[in-house]
Design a protein around this motif. Structure first.
Motif, PDB file in Angstrom:
ATOM      1  N   MET A 187      11.427 -11.430  19.434  1.00  0.00           N
ATOM      2  CA  MET A 187      10.937 -10.200  17.458  1.00  0.00           C
ATOM      3  C   MET A 187      12.932  -9.871  17.103  1.00  0.00           C
ATOM      4  O   MET A 187      13.361  -8.572  16.054  1.00  0.00           O
ATOM      5  N   ASP A 188      14.029  -9.969  17.680  1.00  0.00           N
ATOM      6  CA  ASP A 188      15.285  -9.915  17.588  1.00  0.00           C
ATOM      7  C   ASP A 188      15.590 -10.026  16.012  1.00  0.00           C
ATOM      8  O   ASP A 188      16.286  -9.583  15.677  1.00  0.00           O
ATOM      9  N   ILE A 189      14.719 -11.429  15.842  1.00  0.00           N
ATOM     10  CA  ILE A 189      14.830 -11.541  13.990  1.00  0.00           C
ATOM     11  C   ILE A 189      14.758 -11.155  13.129  1.00  0.00           C
ATOM     12  O   ILE A 189      14.571 -10.640  12.193  1.00  0.00           O
ATOM     13  N   VAL A 190      12.971 -10.320  13.435  1.00  0.00           N
ATOM     14  CA  VAL A 190      12.597  -9.262  12.748  1.00  0.00           C
ATOM     15  C   VAL A 190      13.589  -8.199  12.705  1.00  0.00           C
ATOM     16  O   VAL A 190      13.662  -6.795  11.707  1.00  0.00           O
ATOM     17  N   LYS A 191      14.193  -7.675  13.946  1.00  0.00           N
ATOM     18  CA  LYS A 191      15.074  -6.807  13.918  1.00  0.00           C
ATOM     19  C   LYS A 191      16.201  -6.326  12.862  1.00  0.00           C
ATOM     20  O   LYS A 191      16.619  -6.045  12.116  1.00  0.00           O
ATOM     21  N   ASP A 192      16.952  -7.241  13.407  1.00  0.00           N
ATOM     22  CA  ASP A 192      17.682  -7.761  12.248  1.00  0.00           C
ATOM     23  C   ASP A 192      17.520  -8.404  10.859  1.00  0.00           C
ATOM     24  O   ASP A 192      18.268  -7.467   9.538  1.00  0.00           O
ATOM     25  N   ASP A 193      16.102  -8.605  10.065  1.00  0.00           N
ATOM     26  CA  ASP A 193      16.176  -9.424   8.918  1.00  0.00           C
ATOM     27  C   ASP A 193      14.900  -7.965   8.192  1.00  0.00           C
ATOM     28  O   ASP A 193      15.328  -8.303   7.151  1.00  0.00           O
ATOM     29  N   LEU A 194      14.553  -7.331   8.808  1.00  0.00           N
ATOM     30  CA  LEU A 194      12.971  -6.786   8.067  1.00  0.00           C
ATOM     31  C   LEU A 194      14.140  -4.865   8.487  1.00  0.00           C
ATOM     32  O   LEU A 194      12.773  -4.263   8.087  1.00  0.00           O
ATOM     33  N   TYR A 222       9.898  -1.373  23.099  1.00  0.00           N
ATOM     34  CA  TYR A 222       9.550  -2.857  24.110  1.00  0.00           C
ATOM     35  C   TYR A 222       8.436  -1.975  24.828  1.00  0.00           C
ATOM     36  O   TYR A 222       9.438  -0.716  25.701  1.00  0.00           O
ATOM     37  N   ALA A 223       7.511  -2.570  25.608  1.00  0.00           N
ATOM     38  CA  ALA A 223       6.737  -2.337  27.039  1.00  0.00           C
ATOM     39  C   ALA A 223       7.442  -2.245  28.263  1.00  0.00           C
ATOM     40  O   ALA A 223       8.344  -3.868  27.810  1.00  0.00           O
ATOM     41  N   ASN A 224       6.949  -2.010  28.939  1.00  0.00           N
ATOM     42  CA  ASN A 224       7.852  -1.960  29.908  1.00  0.00           C
ATOM     43  C   ASN A 224       7.643  -3.549  30.738  1.00  0.00           C
ATOM     44  O   ASN A 224       6.715  -4.185  30.429  1.00  0.00           O
ATOM     45  N   PRO A 225       8.485  -4.138  31.294  1.00  0.00           N
ATOM     46  CA  PRO A 225       8.033  -5.380  31.616  1.00  0.00           C
ATOM     47  C   PRO A 225       6.866  -5.405  32.551  1.00  0.00           C
ATOM     48  O   PRO A 225       6.781  -4.325  33.525  1.00  0.00           O
ATOM     49  N   GLY A 226       6.146  -6.157  32.334  1.00  0.00           N
ATOM     50  CA  GLY A 226       4.745  -5.978  33.245  1.00  0.00           C
ATOM     51  C   GLY A 226       3.126  -5.517  32.828  1.00  0.00           C
ATOM     52  O   GLY A 226       1.723  -5.194  32.997  1.00  0.00           O
ATOM     53  N   ASP A 227       4.006  -4.525  31.538  1.00  0.00           N
ATOM     54  CA  ASP A 227       3.302  -3.403  30.946  1.00  0.00           C
ATOM     55  C   ASP A 227       2.636  -4.220  29.159  1.00  0.00           C
ATOM     56  O   ASP A 227       3.314  -4.502  29.165  1.00  0.00           O
ATOM     57  N   HIS A 228       2.030  -3.464  28.903  1.00  0.00           N
ATOM     58  CA  HIS A 228       1.697  -4.144  27.390  1.00  0.00           C
ATOM     59  C   HIS A 228       1.143  -2.623  26.710  1.00  0.00           C
ATOM     60  O   HIS A 228       1.215  -1.510  27.377  1.00  0.00           O
ATOM     61  N   VAL A 229       0.952  -2.908  24.953  1.00  0.00           N
ATOM     62  CA  VAL A 229       1.619  -1.934  24.471  1.00  0.00           C
ATOM     63  C   VAL A 229      -0.452  -1.389  24.982  1.00  0.00           C
ATOM     64  O   VAL A 229      -0.910  -1.891  24.427  1.00  0.00           O
ATOM     65  N   PRO A 230      -0.774  -0.366  24.907  1.00  0.00           N
ATOM     66  CA  PRO A 230      -1.663   0.057  25.548  1.00  0.00           C
ATOM     67  C   PRO A 230      -3.055  -0.081  24.544  1.00  0.00           C
ATOM     68  O   PRO A 230      -3.905  -0.119  24.669  1.00  0.00           O
ATOM     69  N   ALA A 272       1.165  -1.215  -0.274  1.00  0.00           N
ATOM     70  CA  ALA A 272      -0.013  -0.200   0.128  1.00  0.00           C
ATOM     71  C   ALA A 272       0.791   0.961   0.024  1.00  0.00           C
ATOM     72  O   ALA A 272       0.258   2.744   0.251  1.00  0.00           O
ATOM     73  N   GLY A 273       1.646   0.992  -0.030  1.00  0.00           N
ATOM     74  CA  GLY A 273       3.019   2.021  -0.037  1.00  0.00           C
ATOM     75  C   GLY A 273       3.318   2.761   0.888  1.00  0.00           C
ATOM     76  O   GLY A 273       4.157   3.717   1.258  1.00  0.00           O
ATOM     77  N   PHE A 274       3.228   2.160   2.146  1.00  0.00           N
ATOM     78  CA  PHE A 274       3.669   2.711   3.440  1.00  0.00           C
ATOM     79  C   PHE A 274       5.351   1.894   4.476  1.00  0.00           C
ATOM     80  O   PHE A 274       5.177   0.540   3.407  1.00  0.00           O
ATOM     81  N   THR A 275       5.642   2.473   5.111  1.00  0.00           N
ATOM     82  CA  THR A 275       7.139   1.566   4.989  1.00  0.00           C
ATOM     83  C   THR A 275       7.211   2.023   6.906  1.00  0.00           C
ATOM     84  O   THR A 275       6.426   2.889   7.351  1.00  0.00           O
ATOM     85  N   ILE A 276       6.885   0.424   7.196  1.00  0.00           N
ATOM     86  CA  ILE A 276       7.522   0.497   8.633  1.00  0.00           C
ATOM     87  C   ILE A 276       8.721   0.627   9.307  1.00  0.00           C
ATOM     88  O   ILE A 276       9.702  -0.218   9.051  1.00  0.00           O
ATOM     89  N   GLN A 277       8.683   1.537  10.273  1.00  0.00           N
ATOM     90  CA  GLN A 277       9.916   2.317  10.699  1.00  0.00           C
ATOM     91  C   GLN A 277       9.832   1.640  12.178  1.00  0.00           C
ATOM     92  O   GLN A 277      11.814   1.209  12.500  1.00  0.00           O
ATOM     93  N   THR A 278       9.137   1.264  13.070  1.00  0.00           N
ATOM     94  CA  THR A 278       9.363   1.502  14.534  1.00  0.00           C
ATOM     95  C   THR A 278       7.717   0.381  14.661  1.00  0.00           C
ATOM     96  O   THR A 278       6.750   0.475  14.266  1.00  0.00           O
ATOM     97  N   ILE A 279       8.349  -1.159  15.815  1.00  0.00           N
ATOM     98  CA  ILE A 279       7.159  -1.576  16.056  1.00  0.00           C
ATOM     99  C   ILE A 279       7.270  -1.416  17.728  1.00  0.00           C
ATOM    100  O   ILE A 279       8.309  -2.234  18.619  1.00  0.00           O
ATOM    101  N   HIS A 280       6.095  -1.580  18.054  1.00  0.00           N
ATOM    102  CA  HIS A 280       5.764  -1.282  19.617  1.00  0.00           C
ATOM    103  C   HIS A 280       5.397  -2.572  19.821  1.00  0.00           C
ATOM    104  O   HIS A 280       4.154  -3.308  19.201  1.00  0.00           O
ATOM    105  N   ALA A 281       6.091  -3.363  20.738  1.00  0.00           N
ATOM    106  CA  ALA A 281       4.634  -5.053  21.098  1.00  0.00           C
ATOM    107  C   ALA A 281       4.981  -4.609  23.146  1.00  0.00           C
ATOM    108  O   ALA A 281       6.547  -3.825  23.699  1.00  0.00           O
TER     109      ALA A 281
END
Length: 92
Positions: free
Chosen positions: A63-70, A76-84, A46-55
């Motif tokens: 996700m280390d493989i995603v950072k390296d390969d893509l 990342y959210a803090n330990p015990g937290d989630h992406v709102p 669709a012509g979008f480029t994803i630069q950052t993923i919040h997980a």
């Protein structure tokens, strides 16, 4: 997210609020990579480029493989937290 015991990868774009959901057949690193790659291909076509993923922090080892390969930065959210945005989406 789990529905009736089945795992799904849920994504939301913060800019246009586009949501995706992909069934995760096995909770393994390679399967998560394939699911995320499927989502990123939709954005790219669709012509979008994803630069950052919040997980959630629990996905850091997967996700280390995603950072390296893509070439996508990971936030990342803090330990015990989630992406709102994802938590709210899952509740509604």
């Amino acid at each position: 997210m789990y529905i009736n015991g089945m795992a799904f990868l849920v994504t939301i774009d913060k800019q246009v609020r586009y949501r995706t959901i992909v069934h995760v057949k096995k909770q393994e690193q390679q399967e998560f990579f394939k699911c995320l790659d499927k989502v990123l291909r939709q954005y790219n076509s669709a012509g979008f480029t994803i630069q950052t993923i919040h997980a959630d922090n629990q996905f850091r080892p997967l996700m280390d493989i995603v950072k390296d390969d893509l070439q996508v930065d990971m936030n990342y959210a803090n330990p015990g937290d989630h992406v709102p945005e994802i938590e709210r989406n899952n509740k509604t």
